[in-house]
Design a protein around this motif. Structure first.
Motif, PDB file in Angstrom:
ATOM      1  N   ASN A 221     -10.508   6.072   2.209  1.00 32.19           N
ATOM      2  CA  ASN A 221     -11.040   7.066   1.573  1.00 32.19           C
ATOM      3  C   ASN A 221     -10.375   7.037  -0.172  1.00 32.19           C
ATOM      4  O   ASN A 221     -11.073   7.253  -1.409  1.00 32.19           O
ATOM      5  N   VAL A 222      -9.515   6.693  -0.240  1.00 32.16           N
ATOM      6  CA  VAL A 222      -8.008   7.152  -1.928  1.00 32.16           C
ATOM      7  C   VAL A 222      -8.844   5.390  -2.915  1.00 32.16           C
ATOM      8  O   VAL A 222      -9.065   5.624  -4.077  1.00 32.16           O
ATOM      9  N   ILE A 223      -8.845   4.393  -2.271  1.00 32.89           N
ATOM     10  CA  ILE A 223      -9.710   3.695  -3.040  1.00 32.89           C
ATOM     11  C   ILE A 223     -11.320   4.027  -3.345  1.00 32.89           C
ATOM     12  O   ILE A 223     -12.038   3.640  -4.135  1.00 32.89           O
TER      13      ILE A 223
ATOM     14  N   LEU B 279       1.308  -0.871  -0.158  1.00 33.40           N
ATOM     15  CA  LEU B 279       0.383   0.062  -0.301  1.00 33.40           C
ATOM     16  C   LEU B 279       0.958   1.321  -0.740  1.00 33.40           C
ATOM     17  O   LEU B 279      -0.171   2.635   0.026  1.00 33.40           O
ATOM     18  N   GLY B 280       2.077   1.074  -0.139  1.00 29.39           N
ATOM     19  CA  GLY B 280       3.149   2.021  -0.043  1.00 29.39           C
ATOM     20  C   GLY B 280       3.068   3.301   0.842  1.00 29.39           C
ATOM     21  O   GLY B 280       3.147   3.331   1.889  1.00 29.39           O
ATOM     22  N   ARG B 281       2.814   4.809   0.767  1.00 29.32           N
ATOM     23  CA  ARG B 281       2.846   5.628   1.143  1.00 29.32           C
ATOM     24  C   ARG B 281       1.465   5.937   1.730  1.00 29.32           C
ATOM     25  O   ARG B 281       1.186   6.578   1.960  1.00 29.32           O
ATOM     26  N   ILE B 282       0.032   5.106   1.059  1.00 26.44           N
ATOM     27  CA  ILE B 282      -1.155   5.606   1.558  1.00 26.44           C
ATOM     28  C   ILE B 282      -1.044   5.331   3.431  1.00 26.44           C
ATOM     29  O   ILE B 282      -0.591   3.838   3.994  1.00 26.44           O
ATOM     30  N   PRO B 283      -1.887   5.746   3.897  1.00 27.17           N
ATOM     31  CA  PRO B 283      -1.858   5.846   5.308  1.00 27.17           C
ATOM     32  C   PRO B 283      -3.597   4.863   5.894  1.00 27.17           C
ATOM     33  O   PRO B 283      -4.130   5.350   4.759  1.00 27.17           O
ATOM     34  N   LYS B 284      -3.022   4.078   7.246  1.00 28.20           N
ATOM     35  CA  LYS B 284      -4.059   3.434   7.084  1.00 28.20           C
ATOM     36  C   LYS B 284      -5.873   3.820   7.393  1.00 28.20           C
ATOM     37  O   LYS B 284      -6.528   2.867   6.813  1.00 28.20           O
TER      38      LYS B 284
END
Length: 258
Positions: free
Chosen positions: A88-90, A78-83
């Motif tokens: 929200n991003v998805i 998930l790279g740099r995506i915070p938990k």
């Protein structure tokens, strides 16, 4: 290097599978002719060959997945995506890709295309929606792993200039799309690649991109046999623009700094 490796694997798989099918050609022809001679036969040879083609592509994708993951050329992290931001991003990415799929269906009807193979492909997908969605999702996931997780990652690590690399990359893919399909379809293709390119640069993860592509093909399969009125273009814009902006804004504070 990654592009040449991918093309090499696909070509080798196609050659080997093509040779195997050539050796079994007489059996296959007999199998099809046997169905043709049945009084209630419903087997279309083009359907049979399209299914074989998708099977060969999936075999190539399995090998690509193994090579890129085992050799650490790309990953599903998930790279740099915070938990706390992952949902929200998805969600916003899926919203944007739903919009692009609706735009594609609005500006192009494959059943009225001059390309016989395109019409037959979409006819097969209309008759086998679950199998089509499963196969295309796996193929798209492999493509995203190679294109973004491998090729674009390497380009961005070599020279972190996303404002140059991403638009140029999108235009190249769009032009290639125009060469193999209707030129007008280069528009949604370029938009998709540029959005996903920036999203990958911000997140360094292919996971939301893969989810977005699954949403894209889900919408395509649902609308594949439906006539879309032109005013749906505005609905497509309402879905894509806010979805893309919100997905990128969510990751803006976490993007790499030059």
């Amino acid at each position: 290097m990654y592009l040449l490796l991918s093309l090499g694997i696909v070509l080798v798989v196609m050659f080997v599978c093509g040779a195997a099918l050539g050796f079994m050609g007489q059996f296959i022809e007999g199998f099809i002719d046997g169905f043709r001679n049945e009084p209630n036969a419903n087997l279309n040879p083009s359907d049979f060959y399209f299914a074989i083609g998708m099977g060969i592509l999936c075999i190539a994708c399995i090998i690509l997945q193994i090579v890129f993951l085992r050799m650490h050329f790309a990953s599903y992290t998930l790279g740099r995506i915070p938990k706390g931001k992952r949902r929200n991003v998805i969600t916003f990415t899926g919203m944007a890709m739903y919009g692009l799929a609706l735009l594609y269906c609005t500006i192009s009807d494959p059943f009225f295309s001059n390309d016989d193979s395109l019409r037959e492909s979409y006819a097969w997908m209309a008759k086998h929606p679950i199998l089509s969605l499963t196969g295309m999702s796996f193929i798209e996931a492999t493509g995203d792993l190679v294109i973004y997780g491998g090729i674009m990652r390497e380009l961005l690590e070599w020279k972190h200039r996303p404002q140059i690399i991403v638009p140029v990359f999108g235009l190249i893919i769009g032009l290639l799309s125009a060469c193999f399909s209707s030129p007008v379809l280069a528009i949604p293709t370029t938009m998709a690649v540029m959005f996903q390119g920036y999203l990958y640069d911000y997140s360094r993860s292919v996971v939301p991109i893969i989810f977005g592509d699954i949403c894209y093909w889900l919408m395509i399969v649902i609308l594949i046999d439906v006539t879309i009125p032109t005013w749906c273009f505005f609905i497509a814009a309402i879905l894509f623009v806010p979805g893309a902006v919100l997905a990128l804004q969510t990751m803006e504070p976490y993007k790499p700094i030059d």
